[in-house]
Design an enzyme around this catalytic site. Sequence first.
Site, PDB file in Angstrom:
ATOM      1  N   GLU A  23       0.863  -1.193   0.000  1.00 26.23           N
ATOM      2  CA  GLU A  23       0.000   0.000   0.000  1.00 26.23           C
ATOM      3  C   GLU A  23       0.895   1.236   0.000  1.00 26.23           C
ATOM      4  OE1 GLU A  23      -2.838  -0.182   3.204  1.00 26.23           O
ATOM      5  OE2 GLU A  23      -3.741  -2.010   2.441  1.00 26.23           O
ATOM      6  N   HIS A  71      -8.720   9.751   3.688  1.00 24.20           N
ATOM      7  CA  HIS A  71      -8.329   8.678   2.766  1.00 24.20           C
ATOM      8  C   HIS A  71      -8.537   9.199   1.348  1.00 24.20           C
ATOM      9  CE1 HIS A  71      -7.979   4.853   0.756  1.00 24.20           C
ATOM     10  NE2 HIS A  71      -7.640   4.274   1.896  1.00 24.20           N
ATOM     11  N   ARG A 117      -0.377   8.978   2.243  1.00 18.19           N
ATOM     12  CA  ARG A 117      -1.760   9.425   2.031  1.00 18.19           C
ATOM     13  C   ARG A 117      -1.978  10.928   2.062  1.00 18.19           C
ATOM     14  NH1 ARG A 117      -5.087   5.239   5.627  1.00 18.19           N
ATOM     15  NH2 ARG A 117      -4.564   3.560   4.200  1.00 18.19           N
ATOM     16  N   HIS A 158     -11.012   9.821   7.501  1.00 16.09           N
ATOM     17  CA  HIS A 158     -10.785   8.388   7.648  1.00 16.09           C
ATOM     18  C   HIS A 158     -10.236   8.012   9.023  1.00 16.09           C
ATOM     19  CE1 HIS A 158      -9.907   4.368   6.190  1.00 16.09           C
ATOM     20  NE2 HIS A 158      -8.620   4.484   6.488  1.00 16.09           N
ATOM     21  N   ARG A 199      -0.491   8.843   9.346  1.00 14.92           N
ATOM     22  CA  ARG A 199      -0.347   7.398   9.553  1.00 14.92           C
ATOM     23  C   ARG A 199       0.006   6.662   8.263  1.00 14.92           C
ATOM     24  NH1 ARG A 199      -4.052   2.959   9.109  1.00 14.92           N
ATOM     25  NH2 ARG A 199      -5.761   4.390   8.660  1.00 14.92           N
TER      26      ARG A 199
END
Length: 543
Positions: A112, A240, A292, A353, A388
């Site tokens: 990811e 997100h 992100r 998110h 994160r």
Amino acid sequence: MELKTDVLVIGSGIAGLYAAIKMSEFADVILVTKKNKSDSNTNYAQGGIASVIDPNDSIEKHIDDTMIAGAGLCNAEAVRILVTEGPDRITELINIGTDFTQKNGKLDLVKEGGHSFSRIVHSKDLTGKEVERALIEKANSINNIVIIENTLAIDLITEHNISNLKDMPINNRHCWGAYVLDNNDNCVKKITSKVTILATGGLGQVYLHTTNPSIATGDGYAMAYRAGAQLANMEFIQFHPTALYQTIETRDSSSHAFLISEAVRGFGGILRNGAHEEFMHFYDSRKELAPRDIVARAIDTEMKKRGEDFLYLDITHKNKDEIIDHFPNIYNKCKEIGIDITKDLIPVVPAAHYACGGVLVNTNAKTSLSGLYAVGEVSMTGVHGANRLASNSLLEALVFTKRAADSVRVELSNFNTKIPSIPDWDDSGTLTADEKVIISHNVKELKQFMSDYVGIVRSNLRLNAASRRIHTLFVEVEDYYIKTKVFDSLIELRNLVTCSHLIVKSALLRKESRGLHFSLDYKDLGQMTLGENNVIQNTYQKS
Ligand code: FAD
Ligand code: SIN
């Protein structure tokens, strides 16, 4: 009415269930959860859990990836603990009965954003559901865990609730459990405990568009704040990059946006603007797999530049059978609304998110308030810093909950404090609500201005405008709360207002752009300049 236990756990996501399981080894546990056991963010987790499993991967690489994503604000000690203790926790989840996807007889590991290696353990694209299933089954089988559903914690109990002790300084207080609204009996009960574990999850419902289900109203942050515990870094709200964009006609009645997992980009998915052009290379050399904060900001900028409400994620160039095999949940959900992801572009938009900040804890998940631990998303262990890394959240919940259990075991074995006599919940003089429109209107208003003013890109002007509105709402909601018999949506609105206050206050305190806090008033400090935590504490008492 009073219930008594050694350990009170609030919440039944990965953190709460795992806490109950671990602590039942040496204590009696009551777990309360506000809806059904499986109603949690955990149940919706898709991508998986990051961990160093492949012998060619390394602890140092996972640490580096986490620190880079965290933009100079991660606690290095906590990150090392997270990464080194992670693999044992994955083994334990498997031993508890979690069925992770395998390939050629080994765990299938995927990639990811922000990860330099394929290290995400998953269960197709329904990882959270599988973890939640296994943990619920395990917890149900243990005799000294009592799970009480439909029971919403209203406030933590400390000496401030006890008239002859109420002036005790915050630093000397202990958390003695919680007042809870038991909707099975429709009454407020007190649950007295030696140790309380806050595992209430996130606060995505502060925003209009969120991937978080309706339970995520930030109750734990607000309760901890009111009880005087320290919180930190509440400004870092992760959006997100890719929630499914749905028009009003195709949206179902749920209160949250459906997620298109980052694993789709890890699998080769390409972001395209409204003209179907690739654009991520203009923003970051890691393109779709940049951390992100960077991807969400790039999408926000592209949409604003072109005046569009959404853009696209394209996975059509990949093999059809493999897409369906890897992402059955996403495939089926999109199919339901007429999008065949093997042939069509997926309309996506960023959505709130994850909260990277939270109740400040040490590396044993202990808060600044004696007797209170915080685990999972509600906690601030320091591992996420200002942003994160994907799939580090479920891992954090496991690693620091285990450490909390080890610490509680010692704490209880030395416990010799007399539990004070706790007064019953006092709702004398309050009336049954007859103006519920105040709740629904205020929730809408709050979500709207938080989304408009405290979103991906911020400015002092917008933050100050939000702050003024929060103050007005705070006064109105407190007034209503004091006069009214409590009910779920009132308690939740009160907590949403408090969380919004904490987010905006922290955002105004941060005089820089860093990670998820991007302000037009400050220059971006880049990924690796060292920053400081914003710590907030409520030093007066109101509950
Ligand atoms: P939750 O799982 O949210 O559980 C909180 C519990 O507390 C719930 O049972 C709730 O009902 C209860 N509760 C709340 N308030 C009260 C109250 N006042 N009284 C009683 N009970 C209360 N992270 C990853 O690492 N990997 C992923 O692939 C991933 N995918 C995600 C996908 C989605 C759509 C979402 C929303 C999140 C995802 N995340 C992922 C983040 C991760 O799922 C969450 O951070 C994590 O599950 C939080 O676990 P938790 O136990 O702390 O909280
Ligand atoms: C996802 O599957 O994209 C969510 C992963 C995460 O939030 O860590």
